[in-house]
Structures are given as structure tokens and as C-alpha cells.
Design an enzyme around this catalytic site. Sequence first.
Site, PDB file in Angstrom:
ATOM      1  N   HIS A 122      33.361  -0.823  25.691  1.00 38.34           N
ATOM      2  CA  HIS A 122      33.362   0.321  26.555  1.00 38.34           C
ATOM      3  C   HIS A 122      34.636   1.231  26.108  1.00 38.34           C
ATOM      4  O   HIS A 122      35.815   0.647  25.799  1.00 38.34           O
ATOM      5  CB  HIS A 122      33.470  -0.036  27.751  1.00 38.34           C
ATOM      6  CG  HIS A 122      33.305   0.790  29.041  1.00 38.34           C
ATOM      7  ND1 HIS A 122      34.236   1.869  29.290  1.00 38.34           N
ATOM      8  CD2 HIS A 122      32.119   1.370  29.614  1.00 38.34           C
ATOM      9  CE1 HIS A 122      33.687   2.627  30.395  1.00 38.34           C
ATOM     10  NE2 HIS A 122      32.355   2.483  30.420  1.00 38.34           N
ATOM     11  N   ASP A 199      36.022  -8.601  29.687  1.00 33.95           N
ATOM     12  CA  ASP A 199      35.455  -7.365  30.627  1.00 33.95           C
ATOM     13  C   ASP A 199      34.252  -7.779  31.208  1.00 33.95           C
ATOM     14  O   ASP A 199      33.277  -7.816  30.530  1.00 33.95           O
ATOM     15  CB  ASP A 199      35.498  -6.062  29.448  1.00 33.95           C
ATOM     16  CG  ASP A 199      35.012  -4.966  30.334  1.00 33.95           C
ATOM     17  OD1 ASP A 199      34.336  -5.042  31.644  1.00 33.95           O
ATOM     18  OD2 ASP A 199      34.834  -3.672  29.908  1.00 33.95           O
ATOM     19  N   GLN A 202      30.033  -5.581  33.357  1.00 33.67           N
ATOM     20  CA  GLN A 202      28.698  -5.527  32.956  1.00 33.67           C
ATOM     21  C   GLN A 202      27.901  -6.685  33.312  1.00 33.67           C
ATOM     22  O   GLN A 202      26.714  -6.715  33.431  1.00 33.67           O
ATOM     23  CB  GLN A 202      28.253  -5.168  31.478  1.00 33.67           C
ATOM     24  CG  GLN A 202      27.052  -4.339  31.453  1.00 33.67           C
ATOM     25  CD  GLN A 202      26.966  -3.148  32.160  1.00 33.67           C
ATOM     26  OE1 GLN A 202      25.734  -3.141  33.097  1.00 33.67           O
ATOM     27  NE2 GLN A 202      27.576  -2.204  32.205  1.00 33.67           N
ATOM     28  N   LYS A 225      29.572  -2.049  40.357  1.00 37.66           N
ATOM     29  CA  LYS A 225      28.633  -2.611  39.501  1.00 37.66           C
ATOM     30  C   LYS A 225      27.924  -3.871  40.005  1.00 37.66           C
ATOM     31  O   LYS A 225      27.009  -4.283  39.440  1.00 37.66           O
ATOM     32  CB  LYS A 225      29.216  -3.212  38.356  1.00 37.66           C
ATOM     33  CG  LYS A 225      29.964  -2.149  37.386  1.00 37.66           C
ATOM     34  CD  LYS A 225      29.123  -1.535  36.073  1.00 37.66           C
ATOM     35  CE  LYS A 225      29.795  -0.072  35.806  1.00 37.66           C
ATOM     36  NZ  LYS A 225      30.445  -0.405  34.385  1.00 37.66           N
ATOM     37  N   CYS A 363      29.769   5.742  26.936  1.00 37.89           N
ATOM     38  CA  CYS A 363      30.970   5.466  26.789  1.00 37.89           C
ATOM     39  C   CYS A 363      31.153   4.332  25.611  1.00 37.89           C
ATOM     40  O   CYS A 363      32.344   3.396  25.660  1.00 37.89           O
ATOM     41  CB  CYS A 363      31.828   4.736  28.079  1.00 37.89           C
ATOM     42  SG  CYS A 363      31.795   5.910  29.381  1.00 37.89           S
TER      43      CYS A 363
HETATM   44  C1  LIG Z   1      31.588   0.247  33.788  1.00 37.50           C
HETATM   45  C2  LIG Z   1      32.277  -0.448  32.782  1.00 37.50           C
HETATM   46  C3  LIG Z   1      33.614  -0.204  32.711  1.00 37.50           C
HETATM   47  C4  LIG Z   1      34.389   0.763  33.207  1.00 37.50           C
HETATM   48  O1  LIG Z   1      34.496   0.349  34.712  1.00 37.50           O
HETATM   49  P1  LIG Z   1      35.214   1.247  35.801  1.00 37.50           P
HETATM   50  O2  LIG Z   1      34.589   1.021  37.177  1.00 37.50           O
HETATM   51  O3  LIG Z   1      34.722   2.802  35.352  1.00 37.50           O
HETATM   52  O4  LIG Z   1      36.526   1.077  35.507  1.00 37.50           O
HETATM   53  C5  LIG Z   1      34.244  -0.919  31.735  1.00 37.50           C
HETATM   54  N1  LIG Z   1      33.472  -1.883  30.803  1.00 37.50           N
HETATM   55  C6  LIG Z   1      32.063  -2.130  30.787  1.00 37.50           C
HETATM   56  C7  LIG Z   1      31.664  -3.252  30.000  1.00 37.50           C
HETATM   57  C8  LIG Z   1      31.481  -1.316  31.960  1.00 37.50           C
HETATM   58  O5  LIG Z   1      30.002  -1.585  31.808  1.00 37.50           O
END
Ligand SMILES: *Cc1c(COP(=O)(O)O)cnc(C)c1O
Length: 405
Positions: A122, A199, A202, A225, A363
Site C-alpha cells: 500500500h 502491515d 488488510q 478495517k 493505493c
Molecule cells: C487500509 C490499508 C492501509 C492504510 O490504513 P489507514 O487506516 O488508512 O491508515 C495500509 N495498508 C493496507 C494493506 C491497507 O489495507
Amino acid sequence: MSFNLQKIRSDFPILSREVNGYPLVYLDNAATSQKPKQVIDAIVDYYSNYNANIHRGVHTLSQEATDAYEAARHKIQAHFNAKEACEIIFTAGTTHGINLVANGFSEILKKGDEIIVSAMEHHSNIVPWQMLCEKTGAVLKVIPMNEEGVLVFSEYKKLLSNKTKLVFVNHISNALGTINPIKKIIEKAHQVGAAVLVDGAQSCSHIKPDLQKLDVDFYVTSAHKMCGPTGVGILYMKEAWGNKLAPYQGGGEMIAEVTFEKTTYAGLPHKFEAGTPNICGGIAFGAAIDYLNEIGFEAIEAHENELLKYATEQLLEIEGLKIYGTGPDKTSVVSFNIEGIHPYDIGTIVDKLGIAVRTGHHCAQPIMDFYKIPGTVRASFAFYNTLEEVDALVNAVKKAKMMLS
Ligand SMILES: *Cc1c(COP(=O)(O)O)cnc(C)c1O
């Protein structure tokens, strides 16, 4: 609670609304999830009954708010299986957590050190590292992916060396749905002494990670999320890293003692939590975690896999439709295009039929560049979606194709 889809759907007020005269079919869960009334109620309860600033007051409301906020931290600790509650730092979300770590490393990295990211990150997991490299003279390396949208592990192993200081990878790609082998990635990084940040933005709505078992150094995610509110998330960091990294922001709550000559910092987690936090958001995040655990992640995964399998089969029946992200380990995200049709046009037509999908680069522009496409249509399913909603999507895409070609 057994998996009762009808009951689950009735927990989400928004799922009973209409869009353009059709029942809403919400398939943009990878961008943000919807919220059950248990979470909405926690927000209303906080502002109706015990809104106060935390940690500072001796009065009853302040203590109630502090207790609820800290109870949420403990719930989150238990959910992700962190060793200590102080390793859970409340943030404004994934992006904030990543920037906090990047800032901490700006004092540790030296010229010539190397940072490895994956080809399917992302933007929030690319830009902070580019900024960090500019500041420190460190070099950014990228783990490539193949046509299936799977990271090439042999190439990753070649990138690792004693120059590698950090590895950053998402658990699940938001654009493709690929589940990355984070356990193996972490093991390999640790063999050369590099730290790893995962991260989890997701993955956290689909999979319950065990942070101690993974032995990950840093883990970030966003509440929104996983059925929680926007503007709140967590950064997990191993306690040793927490003590080592410099704080990100100065302000109230993060200090032990302040004079004009010198300030000493508070211990974890407060060192990284300057200012009044999103108190209500943290509490509601805890409510979201309770809600998901009551349904159970095994049941969630099983239902989402059924949706993924059915949607993949049905969509592939459409001539000229290509799915991006076809690896063996995938979550319920289907990214696709129809030959000769711009994804934006498909998104616009299906919205007229009440169906919310995302179109664009999600993104993750480097992935789109890899496939040489402007973007995709992305349908991302949650545990509250139904097989009938998959049918509605497939029919709407067929209709769009007819209108546009
Ligand atoms: C949504 C997402 C982000 C960003 O999250 P924010 O809540 O906008 O800070 C980063 N990495 C992944 C894989 C995402 O799905």
C-alpha cells in the site's frame, strides 16, 4: 454464537438501506468495513454517559473513561496475543503507526543500510520508507512478485544481507488479496539481524494473528478495517524496541518530568501516546474485537472462503474478464478487469444498481504498473456478505459489459 448470517446482518443497520432504489450490496470491505450496532452503541454510551479525559483526573467520570480505555488495550493485547499490554500503542491508524516506526528508525539507520519492502505494498507502506531513505542515506530494495501476484521468495532471500536493517511487508495485499508468508519472511529477516514490520490492515478482519508466535517486531493495523471506527488503530512493538526508539511527537501524556532544561519520557506505551487520544475510538475498537471474537475467526474465514470461491467461479464465466491475484493463498478480494473496458465505467454502472465496489489503483500503483493497467474493479467480501450478493454483482457486471461494449 454459531454462524447465523441472518442474525449477523441484522446487527449492521447500514445493510438494510437502499442505494439508487436497490438494496445496498456493500463489497468495498477492503477500504473500510461496516459497523455493527454493538460498536455504534459503545460510541453512543461513551459520549452519553462517561465522556471525560483520561489518566489525569481523579473524578469518577475520568476514572471510568480511563478504565474503559485501558480495558480496551488489554482486550487488544489478548486478541493479538502480545506479551505485555504496554506493547500495544494506540495510534490514529495503520498509516500513523508506520510513520511512527519510520521516525524512530531515522535515528538508528546509517548511510548504506538497507530496507526491504514488497512489490505489493500500500502507498502508506512505501512513501514513509522513501522519506526515511532520503533522510538517512539508507537504500530501499523491493521483493518482486510474479504474474499470479505472489512474492518471489527466492528473490527475497537474495536481497537479505547484513546490511538489511528492516523488512516491511503487508500480511495481505489490499489490491490482490494475496496472503503473504509472513512467518517465513520474519524468520529469514531475523537470521540476518533485521527487524520486521507487518502491515496487518488488510488481514486483521480475516485472520487472528498470534504476534508472539510470529515473533514479529512491529505490527500495525486500523480499527476501521475490522468493524471498529475510523481514526484509531494500534502499533504493536516488542518492548525492547519500544525502549530503544525515540518518541514521535512531544506533548502531554508522554512525559515523566518536564523542566525547561530537560524532559524525561514516560515509559511504554505512553511515550508514544502524546496528547489526548481517540478515547471513544479505542473503547469502540475493543467492542469490535469482542464482536468479531463472538462470531469466531474460523467461522468468518470459512464463510469468506465460500464467497471467494463462488465469486471467482461466477465472474470467470464472463468472457474477457481477467482476475488479478490468482495465487493459492488468498483472502476474499477479487480484483478484475474486462478487456477493453475502463474499470471506472464498470464501477459507475454497478453503483447505479446499488453495488459498492472500488475502482482504481487501490493505493498500490506499483502493482498496476506491473500489470500495465490503469486500475482494477475490486470486490472485497466480508463475513456479512451473502452468496445472493455475489449473484447481484455478477449480474450487474454482465449488464455493465453489455452496455459498454
Ligand atoms: C487500509 C490499508 C492501509 C492504510 O490504513 P489507514 O487506516 O488508512 O491508515 C495500509 N495498508 C493496507 C494493506 C491497507 O489495507
